[in-house]
Design an enzyme around this catalytic site. Structure first.
Site: not given
Ligand code: AMP
Length: 285
Positions: A33-34, A37, A61, A149, A153, A176, A187
């Site tokens: 997480l960043h 999230h 996926q 982002k 999706q 963000v 990533r």
């Molecule tokens: P992931 O863990 O990559 O599957 O992302 C989980 C959720 O966090 C998804 O709804 C992503 O679109 C969202 N997310 C990932 N990166 C960002 C970002 N930089 N800004 C806003 N939402 C994000």
């Protein structure tokens, strides 16, 4: 923060909150997480009685040659970050619990999955829609917070929720970015120092295209070329740079305020995506 580490534990955690009359905001994630999230978690907490996040690296996926086994995992760190963002619950599960022997049911969404990432990752969205259907049935949230982002999706899941009459709302949330413009992504951890610099070409390309749009450029091909040139200039392998309709994701010849310029590129071995709604100002730095 409560940690439910099985489907049944998650169901009873949420059932308890429901009994108290709380509304439920849900943030599905793959962990590592960043701030991107956490911005979703904070919004869920601000708008709902209880916020719950899931951390599940969903195998279905990932394509056969993609990064499933090396995808970053840090459950302890994730739990700490979620708790400090005010999250009330964390749901984790295993591939075996989610996809037991005999699993045969898939959810597929057509049309909006055909282009952009769907073209180069043909089984990706089937995995996303199937896992999200399952997660939505388990958690039964009122609102699901997702990042723009992953613009495609969000669009695909909104279509699924609408078409399958699911009683929840998908809430799209702003991208963000790091201070230098790079869209936050789990990533990004794969990037070495030189790749991290080169990765800026994605957001820089979008920003330049957006500046041209603001000055009156409306030809999709020209806007796409501006973003593509920036990305190719750092020796990244361009997957796509497409101007699409913000709702249908259909390719456009002419851009308008609701159009989205979406890009994907490999910087080294790492596939990165980014996008910008052309009618919006690019975030100031
Ligand atoms: P992931 O863990 O990559 O599957 O992302 C989980 C959720 O966090 C998804 O709804 C992503 O679109 C969202 N997310 C990932 N990166 C960002 C970002 N930089 N800004 C806003 N939402 C994000």
């Amino acid at each position: 923060m409560e940690h439910a580490s099985s489907i049944s534990a998650a169901r009873s955690l949420v059932a308890g909150w429901r009994k108290e009359g709380q509304s439920i905001g849900f943030v599905p994630t793959m962990g590592a997480l960043h701030e991107g999230h956490l911005s979703l978690v904070r919004r869920a907490k601000a708008e709902c009685g209880r916020a719950i996040a899931s951390v599940f690296v969903n195998p279905t996926q990932f394509g056969p040659t993609e990064d499933l086994t090396k995808y970053p995992r840090d459950l302890e760190g994730d739990a700490r970050k979620l708790a400090s963002a005010g999250c009330d619950g964390l749901f984790t599960t295993s591939p075996e619990e989610m996809y037991p022997q005999g699993f045969v049911t898939w959810v597929t969404v057509e049309k909006v999955t055909a282009g952009l990432c769907g073209a180069s990752r043909p089984t990706h969205f089937r995995g996303v829609t199937t896992v999200c259907s399952k997660l939505f049935h388990i958690v039964q949230p009122d609102k699901v917070y997702m990042g723009e982002k992953d613009y495609q999706q969000v669009t695909v899941l909104r279509a699924m929720v609408r078409d399958l009459n699911m009683t929840l709302e998908i809430v799209p949330c702003a991208i963000v970015r790091e201070k230098d413009g790079l869209a936050m992504s789990s990533r990004n951890m794969y990037l070495d120092a030189s790749e991290r610099q080169r990765a800026l070409a994605l957001s820089r390309g979008l920003e330049k295209a957006r500046a041209a749009y603001a000055k009156g450029e409306r030809t999709a091909k020209r806007l796409e070329a501006i973003a593509a040139e920036e990305i190719l200039g750092v020796d990244a392998r361009l997957d796509y740079a497409n101007v699409v309709d913000g709702d249908t994701l259909e390719p456009l010849a002419r851009a308008d305020d609701r159009s989205v310029l979406a890009v994907a590129a490999f910087v080294g071995k790492t596939r990165l995506i980014d996008n910008h709604v052309l009618g919006r100002a690019f975030p100031a730095r």
